[in-house]
Design a protein around this motif. Structure first.
Motif, PDB file in Angstrom:
ATOM      1  N   PHE A 183     -10.815  37.612 -33.037  1.00 15.16           N
ATOM      2  CA  PHE A 183     -10.289  38.965 -33.157  1.00 15.16           C
ATOM      3  C   PHE A 183      -9.885  39.475 -31.785  1.00 15.16           C
ATOM      4  N   SER A 184      -9.140  40.563 -31.779  1.00 16.64           N
ATOM      5  CA  SER A 184      -8.745  41.189 -30.518  1.00 16.64           C
ATOM      6  C   SER A 184      -8.904  42.700 -30.620  1.00 16.64           C
ATOM      7  N   THR A 214      -0.227  52.403 -31.784  1.00 16.62           N
ATOM      8  CA  THR A 214       0.444  52.232 -33.071  1.00 16.62           C
ATOM      9  C   THR A 214       0.929  50.794 -33.245  1.00 16.62           C
ATOM     10  N   MET A 215       1.513  50.225 -32.201  1.00 16.06           N
ATOM     11  CA  MET A 215       1.952  48.826 -32.272  1.00 16.06           C
ATOM     12  C   MET A 215       0.768  47.893 -32.507  1.00 16.06           C
ATOM     13  N   ALA A 216      -0.362  48.185 -31.861  1.00 17.60           N
ATOM     14  CA  ALA A 216      -1.558  47.362 -32.065  1.00 17.60           C
ATOM     15  C   ALA A 216      -2.017  47.429 -33.519  1.00 17.60           C
ATOM     16  N   LEU A 217      -2.051  48.633 -34.089  1.00 13.68           N
ATOM     17  CA  LEU A 217      -2.449  48.790 -35.484  1.00 13.68           C
ATOM     18  C   LEU A 217      -1.514  48.023 -36.409  1.00 13.68           C
ATOM     19  N   GLU A 218      -0.219  48.096 -36.139  1.00 12.09           N
ATOM     20  CA  GLU A 218       0.752  47.388 -36.967  1.00 12.09           C
ATOM     21  C   GLU A 218       0.630  45.874 -36.817  1.00 12.09           C
ATOM     22  N   SER A 219       0.013  45.426 -35.721  1.00 12.86           N
ATOM     23  CA  SER A 219      -0.168  43.994 -35.477  1.00 12.86           C
ATOM     24  C   SER A 219      -1.539  43.506 -35.941  1.00 12.86           C
ATOM     25  N   GLY A 220      -2.304  44.388 -36.582  1.00 13.58           N
ATOM     26  CA  GLY A 220      -3.608  43.998 -37.113  1.00 13.58           C
ATOM     27  C   GLY A 220      -4.761  44.204 -36.167  1.00 13.58           C
ATOM     28  N   GLN A 279       3.281  41.822 -25.291  1.00 14.59           N
ATOM     29  CA  GLN A 279       1.924  41.370 -24.987  1.00 14.59           C
ATOM     30  C   GLN A 279       1.021  41.535 -26.218  1.00 14.59           C
ATOM     31  N   ILE A 280       1.183  42.657 -26.915  1.00 16.92           N
ATOM     32  CA  ILE A 280       0.388  42.908 -28.122  1.00 16.92           C
ATOM     33  C   ILE A 280       0.706  41.878 -29.187  1.00 16.92           C
ATOM     34  N   LYS A 281       1.987  41.643 -29.419  1.00 19.33           N
ATOM     35  CA  LYS A 281       2.400  40.678 -30.440  1.00 19.33           C
ATOM     36  C   LYS A 281       1.933  39.273 -30.098  1.00 19.33           C
ATOM     37  N   ASP A 282       2.060  38.886 -28.835  1.00 23.10           N
ATOM     38  CA  ASP A 282       1.677  37.535 -28.416  1.00 23.10           C
ATOM     39  C   ASP A 282       0.193  37.283 -28.658  1.00 23.10           C
ATOM     40  N   ILE A 283      -0.637  38.244 -28.276  1.00 25.27           N
ATOM     41  CA  ILE A 283      -2.080  38.050 -28.436  1.00 25.27           C
ATOM     42  C   ILE A 283      -2.480  38.129 -29.905  1.00 25.27           C
ATOM     43  N   ALA A 284      -1.858  39.023 -30.670  1.00 22.05           N
ATOM     44  CA  ALA A 284      -2.156  39.111 -32.103  1.00 22.05           C
ATOM     45  C   ALA A 284      -1.786  37.808 -32.809  1.00 22.05           C
ATOM     46  N   ASN A 285      -0.637  37.235 -32.459  1.00 23.36           N
ATOM     47  CA  ASN A 285      -0.221  35.965 -33.073  1.00 23.36           C
ATOM     48  C   ASN A 285      -1.153  34.828 -32.674  1.00 23.36           C
ATOM     49  N   LEU A 286      -1.592  34.828 -31.417  1.00 23.08           N
ATOM     50  CA  LEU A 286      -2.518  33.804 -30.956  1.00 23.08           C
ATOM     51  C   LEU A 286      -3.837  33.873 -31.725  1.00 23.08           C
ATOM     52  N   VAL A 287      -4.372  35.076 -31.876  1.00 22.99           N
ATOM     53  CA  VAL A 287      -5.629  35.252 -32.596  1.00 22.99           C
ATOM     54  C   VAL A 287      -5.485  34.751 -34.030  1.00 22.99           C
ATOM     55  N   LEU A 347      -5.429  30.855 -33.991  1.00 25.96           N
ATOM     56  CA  LEU A 347      -6.718  30.253 -33.663  1.00 25.96           C
ATOM     57  C   LEU A 347      -7.752  30.463 -34.765  1.00 25.96           C
ATOM     58  N   SER A 348      -7.526  31.441 -35.622  1.00 27.20           N
ATOM     59  CA  SER A 348      -8.474  31.730 -36.701  1.00 27.20           C
ATOM     60  C   SER A 348      -8.207  30.904 -37.947  1.00 27.20           C
ATOM     61  N   ARG A 349      -7.098  30.203 -37.974  1.00 30.85           N
ATOM     62  CA  ARG A 349      -6.750  29.441 -39.173  1.00 30.85           C
ATOM     63  C   ARG A 349      -7.657  28.229 -39.346  1.00 30.85           C
ATOM     64  N   GLU A 350      -8.145  28.074 -40.557  1.00 28.85           N
ATOM     65  CA  GLU A 350      -8.969  26.918 -40.873  1.00 28.85           C
ATOM     66  C   GLU A 350      -8.077  25.744 -41.293  1.00 28.85           C
ATOM     67  N   GLN A 351      -8.580  24.553 -41.099  1.00 31.73           N
ATOM     68  CA  GLN A 351      -7.838  23.338 -41.453  1.00 31.73           C
ATOM     69  C   GLN A 351      -8.694  22.519 -42.410  1.00 31.73           C
ATOM     70  N   TYR A 352      -8.087  22.061 -43.490  1.00 35.21           N
ATOM     71  CA  TYR A 352      -8.787  21.245 -44.472  1.00 35.21           C
ATOM     72  C   TYR A 352      -8.111  19.884 -44.585  1.00 35.21           C
ATOM     73  N   GLU A 353      -8.923  18.841 -44.521  1.00 34.58           N
ATOM     74  CA  GLU A 353      -8.386  17.485 -44.644  1.00 34.58           C
ATOM     75  C   GLU A 353      -8.231  17.147 -46.128  1.00 34.58           C
ATOM     76  N   LEU A 354      -6.994  17.070 -46.571  1.00 33.50           N
ATOM     77  CA  LEU A 354      -6.722  16.786 -47.980  1.00 33.50           C
ATOM     78  C   LEU A 354      -6.706  15.280 -48.229  1.00 33.50           C
ATOM     79  N   LYS A 355      -7.225  14.876 -49.377  1.00 37.23           N
ATOM     80  CA  LYS A 355      -7.275  13.475 -49.779  1.00 37.23           C
ATOM     81  C   LYS A 355      -6.340  13.243 -50.963  1.00 37.23           C
TER      82      LYS A 355
END
Length: 376
Positions: free
Chosen positions: A5-6, A23-29, A181-189, A192-200
């Motif tokens: 989170f940020s 306001t931009m931060a709020l709109e970026s989550g 700067q706000i958008k870049d860090i929000a997108n990075l967060v 990095l928070s995305r989970e990855q699942y190994e599909l078979k």
């Protein structure tokens, strides 16, 4: 990967300029703002959490005008620390507490560790930032429940902080100087928070029409692309990739926001490597959108629709493990084959290869645990 989170530190600018950044931060989550003055004005901008050293704050801040920011001299005997006393007093009063501390020397590093055993959040500011103090604090606090936040200037610093020692900090805080700067860090967060699942690849062993049952459609607040869906199944440790209704059909229009998921008792994967019953989902709940590579993103349920529909039993096998799920018996319901193509359950046959996720742990109340549980 754990959810990151940020937060933002309210910029030291006139209110009109600050308002635009917040306001931009709020709109970026980003909905946590450290601000010591204009709480009422900020709350009018949206549903925001205020971090401040005042009783009306959502998170009570200690360390400002204390040892944390250098206003008070830190005694060598940490038991006499004013910040530690304030933290304990605030926690005893039932407050959610955040400590603010500049890491200027080893003594302040040790203070950070002691505060981390008490508070809910700790913001670490470095005057001469190196990765070593951050590594030490993360290592010392890894078994504590405190959320560690590093003060950063840009997305590059944020990436380093949140990946240190593989675990990284839980979040970052920054003072925005420009909108990008706000958008870049929000997108990075978010990334990095995305989970990855190994599909078979599992092999279909049985497809059997059944009678009617209560089927759940999960309508999300996100538009899904072809190749995206949700992990769903009758067994919490073995889930099929059920495709979204993002494809056109000669029978019905596409509904890219929807997954026709299955009957009420089926499990669906949600953030945090947890499962929930489809029957439990309601508007506002989080679910995971998963693509054919096992990459994920979080979406919110806009509506969960339960209707009586004819069902189909789908069975598959992977290395001796039997996997089952029930789906609506309709041409528009699809799972994903081994070539990453959606395949209609109306065309599914024994021997087809399909994408599944196999969990090695059992689950209790949706949480993976090391226990033997038989599902059949």
């Amino acid at each position: 990967m754990q959810n990151k989170f940020s937060w933002i530190l309210s910029p030291n600018q006139p209110w009109d300029e600050r308002k635009e950044f917040i306001t931009m931060a709020l709109e970026s989550g980003i909905d946590y703002v450290l601000d010591l003055n204009d709480h009422d004005k900020i709350r009018k901008l949206g549903n925001v959490n205020i971090v401040a050293n005042s009783d009306d704050a959502d998170i009570y801040l200690i360390g400002i005008d204390g040892e944390g920011d250098g206003s008070l001299i830190l005694n060598e005997n940490l038991s006499e620390s004013q910040d530690l006393f304030d933290a304990k007093e605030a926690k005893n009063a039932g407050k959610t507490v955040c400590a603010y501390i500049k890491i200027t020397d080893k003594a302040h590093e040790q203070l950070a560790v002691e505060l981390g055993k008490i508070v809910d959040y700790i913001i670490l500011i470095a005057t001469d930032w190196t990765i070593i103090p951050l590594e030490n604090i993360i290592a010392d606090l890894q078994k504590e429940s405190v959320k560690i936040i590093a003060a950063v200037k840009n997305s590059e610093d944020a990436k380093v902080a949140m990946e240190t020692l593989e675990i990284g900090t839980d979040g970052v805080i920054f003072e925005p100087e420009e909108f990008s700067q706000i958008k870049d860090i929000a997108n990075l967060v978010e990334s990095l928070s995305r989970e990855q699942y190994e599909l078979k690849e599992a092999t279909i062993t049985n497809v059997k029409p059944l009678g009617s049952g209560d089927r759940v459609c999960v309508d999300t607040t996100s538009m899904m692309q072809p190749g995206e869906g949700m992990l769903i199944g009758s067994y919490s440790k073995a889930l099929f990739l059920v495709h979204s209704e993002s494809l056109e059909s000669e029978y019905v229009a596409s509904r890219p926001f929807r997954v026709n998921a299955g009957p009420v008792q089926a499990y669906v994967m949600v953030p945090g490597n947890k499962t929930r019953y489809l029957a439990e989902l309601k508007a506002g709940d989080e679910v995971l959108i998963v693509n054919t590579e096992g990459e994920t993103r979080t979406a919110y349920v806009g509506r969960s629709k339960i209707e009586k529909r004819p069902l189909l039993l789908v069975e598959a096998e992977y290395e001796g493990t039997v996997i089952r799920t029930l789906l609506q018996n309709a041409e528009t319901i699809r799972i994903v084959d081994s070539d990453n193509n959606p395949i209609s359950v109306a065309e599914l046959k024994v021997g087809d290869k399909v994408k599944v996720y196999i969990e090695t742990s059992a689950r209790h109340f949706g949480i993976a645990i090391d226990e033997t549980i038989i599902e059949q």
